[in-house]
Design an enzyme around this catalytic site. Sequence first.
Site, short mmCIF file in Angstrom:
data_model
loop_
_atom_site.label_atom_id
_atom_site.label_comp_id
_atom_site.label_asym_id
_atom_site.label_seq_id
_atom_site.Cartn_x
_atom_site.Cartn_y
_atom_site.Cartn_z
N ASP A 36 0.87 -1.19 0.00
CA ASP A 36 0.00 0.00 0.00
C ASP A 36 0.90 1.23 0.00
O ASP A 36 2.05 1.17 0.42
CB ASP A 36 -0.89 0.00 1.25
CG ASP A 36 -2.14 0.84 1.06
OD1 ASP A 36 -3.24 0.25 0.89
OD2 ASP A 36 -2.04 2.09 1.08
N TYR A 154 -15.09 4.36 -14.92
CA TYR A 154 -14.81 3.23 -14.02
C TYR A 154 -15.37 1.94 -14.61
O TYR A 154 -14.73 0.89 -14.60
CB TYR A 154 -15.46 3.55 -12.67
CG TYR A 154 -15.27 2.53 -11.57
CD1 TYR A 154 -14.04 2.38 -10.94
CD2 TYR A 154 -16.34 1.76 -11.12
CE1 TYR A 154 -13.88 1.48 -9.90
CE2 TYR A 154 -16.19 0.85 -10.08
CZ TYR A 154 -14.96 0.72 -9.48
OH TYR A 154 -14.81 -0.18 -8.44
N LYS A 158 -13.23 -1.33 -15.43
CA LYS A 158 -13.49 -2.58 -14.72
C LYS A 158 -13.96 -3.69 -15.67
O LYS A 158 -13.71 -4.87 -15.41
CB LYS A 158 -14.49 -2.35 -13.58
CG LYS A 158 -13.90 -1.53 -12.40
CD LYS A 158 -12.67 -2.20 -11.79
CE LYS A 158 -12.30 -1.60 -10.43
NZ LYS A 158 -11.06 -2.18 -9.86
N THR A 189 -16.28 0.85 2.76
CA THR A 189 -14.85 1.18 2.90
C THR A 189 -14.72 2.67 2.56
O THR A 189 -15.66 3.27 2.03
CB THR A 189 -13.99 0.40 1.88
OG1 THR A 189 -14.24 0.94 0.58
CG2 THR A 189 -14.29 -1.09 1.89
N1 LIG Z 1 -15.72 -0.04 -1.89
C1 LIG Z 1 -16.57 -0.38 -2.84
O1 LIG Z 1 -17.79 -0.17 -2.73
C2 LIG Z 1 -16.07 -1.10 -4.07
C3 LIG Z 1 -17.00 -1.76 -4.89
C4 LIG Z 1 -16.55 -2.46 -6.01
C5 LIG Z 1 -15.20 -2.52 -6.28
N2 LIG Z 1 -14.31 -1.85 -5.48
C6 LIG Z 1 -12.89 -1.99 -5.80
O2 LIG Z 1 -12.19 -2.39 -4.64
C7 LIG Z 1 -10.87 -1.83 -4.67
C8 LIG Z 1 -10.67 -0.84 -3.52
O3 LIG Z 1 -10.92 -1.47 -2.36
P1 LIG Z 1 -11.54 -0.85 -1.05
O4 LIG Z 1 -12.92 -0.38 -1.26
O5 LIG Z 1 -11.28 -1.94 -0.09
O6 LIG Z 1 -10.67 0.48 -0.83
P2 LIG Z 1 -10.22 1.32 0.42
O7 LIG Z 1 -10.64 2.70 0.14
O8 LIG Z 1 -10.63 0.69 1.72
O9 LIG Z 1 -8.61 1.18 0.32
C9 LIG Z 1 -7.91 1.58 -0.78
C10 LIG Z 1 -6.43 1.41 -0.46
O10 LIG Z 1 -5.71 1.67 -1.65
C11 LIG Z 1 -4.54 2.38 -1.30
N3 LIG Z 1 -4.07 3.12 -2.47
C12 LIG Z 1 -4.72 4.10 -3.13
N4 LIG Z 1 -3.96 4.56 -4.14
C13 LIG Z 1 -2.80 3.86 -4.10
C14 LIG Z 1 -1.60 3.90 -4.87
N5 LIG Z 1 -1.44 4.78 -5.86
N6 LIG Z 1 -0.62 3.03 -4.57
C15 LIG Z 1 -0.76 2.15 -3.55
N7 LIG Z 1 -1.86 2.08 -2.78
C16 LIG Z 1 -2.86 2.94 -3.05
C17 LIG Z 1 -4.99 3.29 -0.17
O11 LIG Z 1 -3.89 3.78 0.59
C18 LIG Z 1 -5.93 2.37 0.61
O12 LIG Z 1 -5.25 1.67 1.63
C19 LIG Z 1 -10.73 -1.11 -5.97
O13 LIG Z 1 -10.25 -1.97 -6.97
C20 LIG Z 1 -12.19 -0.74 -6.25
O14 LIG Z 1 -12.39 -0.41 -7.60
C21 LIG Z 1 -14.71 -1.15 -4.39
#
Ligand SMILES: NC(=O)c1ccc[n+]([C@@H]2O[C@H](COP(=O)([O-])OP(=O)(O)OC[C@H]3O[C@@H](n4cnc5c(N)ncnc54)[C@H](O)[C@@H]3O)[C@@H](O)[C@H]2O)c1
Length: 257
Positions: A36, A154, A158, A189
Site C-alpha cells: 500500500d 470506471y 473494470k 470502505t
Molecule cells: N468499496 C466499494 O464499494 C467497491 C466496490 C466495487 C469494487 N471496489 C474496488 O475495490 C478496490 C478498492 O478497495 P476498497 O474499497 O477496499 O478500498 P479502500 O478505500 O478501503 O482502500 C484503498 C487502499 O488503496 C490504497 N491506495 C490508493 N492509491 C494507491 C496507490 N497509488 N498506490 C498504492 N496504494 C494505493 C490506499 O492507501 C488504501 O489503503 C478497488 O479496486 C475498487 O475499484 C470497491
Amino acid sequence: MRMKNRAGIVTAAASGMGRAGAEMFAAEGAAVAVVDRDEAAAQEVVAGIEAAGGRAVAISADLRDVAAAKAIVAQAEEALGRIDFLWNHLGHPGPGKVEGMAQEDLSLAFDLNLRSVMATTEAAIPRIRAAGGGSILYTSSTAGLIGSRYSPVYSAMKHGVIGFAKALALRLADDNIRVNVVCPGPVMTPMFHTFGSRPDAAQKTLEEVTEATLGVVPLKRVAEPREIAAAALFLLSDEASFVTGAALPVDGGITAR
Ligand SMILES: NC(=O)c1ccc[n+]([C@@H]2O[C@H](COP(=O)([O-])OP(=O)(O)OC[C@H]3O[C@@H](n4cnc5c(N)ncnc54)[C@H](O)[C@@H]3O)[C@@H](O)[C@H]2O)c1
C-alpha cells in the site's frame, strides 16, 4: 488452513477489502506481502497479523508508478521466499462525468485500474510460474459486469480488468496458474464514500450514496469488507482448483436483475 505454505501479495491492502483479505489469508496460513502507499497503515496491518501468530511483511509503494508496481513482486519474493498468489486489488473510482472530464482524472483512473495492475501482473507471472503455478485474482466491480450510469469511466476500466483476466486465464492455464476476478457490489470502505463525494456525483453525502445504493441491492445492505475477502480466499485457494477465467459477483444480487 486453506492457504497453508502459500506466499503472496495483496495490493491496496492497508484498508477495506484488501486489509480484510490479507488478515484472512494470513489466518489461513499464508505469508502475505501487504502492499500500500500508506506505509503506517500497512505496518499496522502487519502488526495485527503478527500479533495473531501469522506471517506478513509491509511494502510501501505508490502503485501509480509502473516501476514500483513491478518492483513490489521482487520485494515480496525476497521477503517471503516465493510467490504463488497475487490479489491485484488496487483500483480507483475515476471521474463521474464524461462531458467535460479532465484528462488527468481519466489518466489516473487508467493508471490505477489497468496500467498498474498489468505491470504487477507482468512481474508476477514468471515468479508464480517458477513456484510451479498458483493463482492470480483481480478486483473488478458490478460496474465491470453491467454499465454504471454514475461511473462510465470506471465501468469501462473494470470491464477491461475482466477482459484481461479472462485472456490471462487462457494464456496461463498451461502454467497451472488460475486467474479469476471478484466483482464486489457496494462495500463499506473509504472508497465507497469516494464514489459519492466526487464533485460531479449525483449524491453528495455518505447517507445519500448509501440510500441510492440500497435501492438497487436486493439484499438491501452494503457489504462488509470480510464478505468480499471470503470470496477472494475461495478463489485464491485450492477450493477453487477447477475455477479459472471466472468473474464472481459478490453483490447482494445487483447483477441478478
Ligand atoms: N468499496 C466499494 O464499494 C467497491 C466496490 C466495487 C469494487 N471496489 C474496488 O475495490 C478496490 C478498492 O478497495 P476498497 O474499497 O477496499 O478500498 P479502500 O478505500 O478501503 O482502500 C484503498 C487502499 O488503496 C490504497 N491506495 C490508493 N492509491 C494507491 C496507490 N497509488 N498506490 C498504492 N496504494 C494505493 C490506499 O492507501 C488504501 O489503503 C478497488 O479496486 C475498487 O475499484 C470497491
